[in-house]
Motif scaffolding. Structure first.
Motif, PDB file in Angstrom:
ATOM      1  N   SER A 152      49.152 104.077 -10.453  1.00 34.01           N
ATOM      2  CA  SER A 152      48.547 102.875  -9.851  1.00 34.01           C
ATOM      3  C   SER A 152      49.310 101.622 -10.235  1.00 34.01           C
ATOM      4  O   SER A 152      49.558 100.754  -9.394  1.00 34.01           O
ATOM      5  CB  SER A 152      47.085 102.730 -10.293  1.00 34.01           C
ATOM      6  N   ILE A 153      49.683 101.522 -11.503  1.00 32.20           N
ATOM      7  CA  ILE A 153      50.440 100.354 -11.960  1.00 32.20           C
ATOM      8  C   ILE A 153      51.793 100.301 -11.272  1.00 32.20           C
ATOM      9  O   ILE A 153      52.219  99.258 -10.787  1.00 32.20           O
ATOM     10  CB  ILE A 153      50.610 100.368 -13.491  1.00 32.20           C
ATOM     11  N   ARG A 154      52.457 101.425 -11.231  1.00 36.05           N
ATOM     12  CA  ARG A 154      53.796 101.464 -10.603  1.00 36.05           C
ATOM     13  C   ARG A 154      53.718 101.105  -9.126  1.00 36.05           C
ATOM     14  O   ARG A 154      54.610 100.470  -8.576  1.00 36.05           O
ATOM     15  CB  ARG A 154      54.430 102.827 -10.809  1.00 36.05           C
ATOM     16  N   GLU A 155      52.641 101.509  -8.466  1.00 35.33           N
ATOM     17  CA  GLU A 155      52.466 101.164  -7.053  1.00 35.33           C
ATOM     18  C   GLU A 155      52.312  99.651  -6.895  1.00 35.33           C
ATOM     19  O   GLU A 155      52.889  99.056  -5.991  1.00 35.33           O
ATOM     20  CB  GLU A 155      51.232 101.875  -6.505  1.00 35.33           C
ATOM     21  N   ASP A 156      51.526  99.029  -7.778  1.00 33.98           N
ATOM     22  CA  ASP A 156      51.320  97.573  -7.717  1.00 33.98           C
ATOM     23  C   ASP A 156      52.577  96.791  -8.074  1.00 33.98           C
ATOM     24  O   ASP A 156      52.855  95.754  -7.499  1.00 33.98           O
ATOM     25  CB  ASP A 156      50.197  97.133  -8.671  1.00 33.98           C
ATOM     26  N   PHE A 157      53.318  97.289  -9.056  1.00 32.47           N
ATOM     27  CA  PHE A 157      54.446  96.521  -9.566  1.00 32.47           C
ATOM     28  C   PHE A 157      55.793  97.015  -9.044  1.00 32.47           C
ATOM     29  O   PHE A 157      56.824  96.424  -9.342  1.00 32.47           O
ATOM     30  CB  PHE A 157      54.436  96.507 -11.102  1.00 32.47           C
ATOM     31  N   GLU A 158      55.783  98.102  -8.283  1.00 33.93           N
ATOM     32  CA  GLU A 158      56.981  98.688  -7.695  1.00 33.93           C
ATOM     33  C   GLU A 158      58.124  98.723  -8.709  1.00 33.93           C
ATOM     34  O   GLU A 158      58.028  99.403  -9.699  1.00 33.93           O
ATOM     35  CB  GLU A 158      57.348  97.967  -6.403  1.00 33.93           C
ATOM     36  N   GLN A 159      59.192  97.981  -8.483  1.00 34.00           N
ATOM     37  CA  GLN A 159      60.348  98.026  -9.382  1.00 34.00           C
ATOM     38  C   GLN A 159      60.317  96.941 -10.462  1.00 34.00           C
ATOM     39  O   GLN A 159      61.222  96.837 -11.265  1.00 34.00           O
ATOM     40  CB  GLN A 159      61.649  97.909  -8.581  1.00 34.00           C
ATOM     41  N   GLU A 160      59.268  96.124 -10.484  1.00 33.69           N
ATOM     42  CA  GLU A 160      59.178  95.062 -11.473  1.00 33.69           C
ATOM     43  C   GLU A 160      58.926  95.640 -12.867  1.00 33.69           C
ATOM     44  O   GLU A 160      58.263  96.663 -13.018  1.00 33.69           O
ATOM     45  CB  GLU A 160      58.033  94.111 -11.138  1.00 33.69           C
ATOM     46  N   GLU A 161      59.426  94.963 -13.863  1.00 40.37           N
ATOM     47  CA  GLU A 161      59.175  95.362 -15.235  1.00 40.37           C
ATOM     48  C   GLU A 161      57.810  94.822 -15.659  1.00 40.37           C
ATOM     49  O   GLU A 161      57.426  93.715 -15.305  1.00 40.37           O
ATOM     50  CB  GLU A 161      60.269  94.791 -16.141  1.00 40.37           C
ATOM     51  N   PHE A 162      57.066  95.612 -16.391  1.00 39.75           N
ATOM     52  CA  PHE A 162      55.757  95.195 -16.876  1.00 39.75           C
ATOM     53  C   PHE A 162      55.555  95.750 -18.283  1.00 39.75           C
ATOM     54  O   PHE A 162      56.254  96.655 -18.719  1.00 39.75           O
ATOM     55  CB  PHE A 162      54.637  95.688 -15.946  1.00 39.75           C
ATOM     56  N   TYR A 163      54.597  95.167 -18.992  1.00 36.85           N
ATOM     57  CA  TYR A 163      54.178  95.668 -20.290  1.00 36.85           C
ATOM     58  C   TYR A 163      52.801  96.282 -20.132  1.00 36.85           C
ATOM     59  O   TYR A 163      51.958  95.768 -19.409  1.00 36.85           O
ATOM     60  CB  TYR A 163      54.116  94.541 -21.332  1.00 36.85           C
TER      61      TYR A 163
END
Length: 183
Positions: free
Chosen positions: A48-59
């Motif tokens: 779910s997080i990867r879908e929301d943030f696609e290729q963006e880096e997140f913590y």
């Protein structure tokens, strides 16, 4: 006022949140153990997080609940989010006894409980449906505001040397006491 019987029987539910919205809710039929939590991360949360943030880096941040620092959970997070997760025994160590530094603790649980219990669900089925409904009705702009308040909460914690501090907000040009926190 909430009638005592409203709280029984209960269910176990988890949610995550980002500046873009709520992740979940996720309902558990059994005790949340390290393997149960790992499965939730692998099958639902991280996708779910990867879908929301696609290729963006997140913590990714989690608190110090025992399932969160299970060795298999830490190994999984080290593998998929190297140097980008915050938690007990994580790359960025989560401060002990600091529930007021995670958005689900300082915002979403209180907010959701107020909304859900105001409707007085009488059965587990009604409770679950009400939780799901209220999760979808949280105004989107609140998520952005809540997530960006973390920096000021951390700064307040540092200024108080880890002691109790008060979170204040401006409203109509006056300071209003919201709540006190311990970090």
């Amino acid at each position: 006022m909430v009638d005592h019987h409203v709280n029984l029987p209960g269910i176990t539910v988890g949610c995550g949140l980002s500046s873009r919205g709520l992740i979940g809710p996720f309902f558990f039929d059994a005790t949340v153990t390290g393997p149960v939590y790992l499965n939730l991360l692998q099958q639902s949360v991280i996708p779910s997080i990867r879908e929301d943030f696609e290729q963006e880096e997140f913590y990714f941040q989690q608190d110090g609940a025992p399932p969160h620092y299970h060795r298999d959970v830490r190994s999984f997070l080290d593998g998929i989010l190297p140097n980008r997760w915050i938690g007990l025994l994580g790359f960025v160590e989560y401060p002990p006894r600091s529930p007021d530094l995670t958005p689900p603790d300082f915002f979403s649980w209180g907010y959701l409980k107020d909304e859900v219990y105001a409707q007085k669900p009488a059965t587990v089925v009604q409770l679950r449906a009400t939780i799901e409904h209220e999760c979808t009705n949280i105004p989107r702009e609140l998520f952005h505001h809540v997530c960006y308040s973390i920096a000021s909460r951390c700064q307040q914690c540092l200024e108080q040397n880890g002691h109790q501090f008060q979170n204040l907000r401006k409203q109509d040009n006056r300071m209003i006491f919201v709540e006190s926190f311990t970090c």
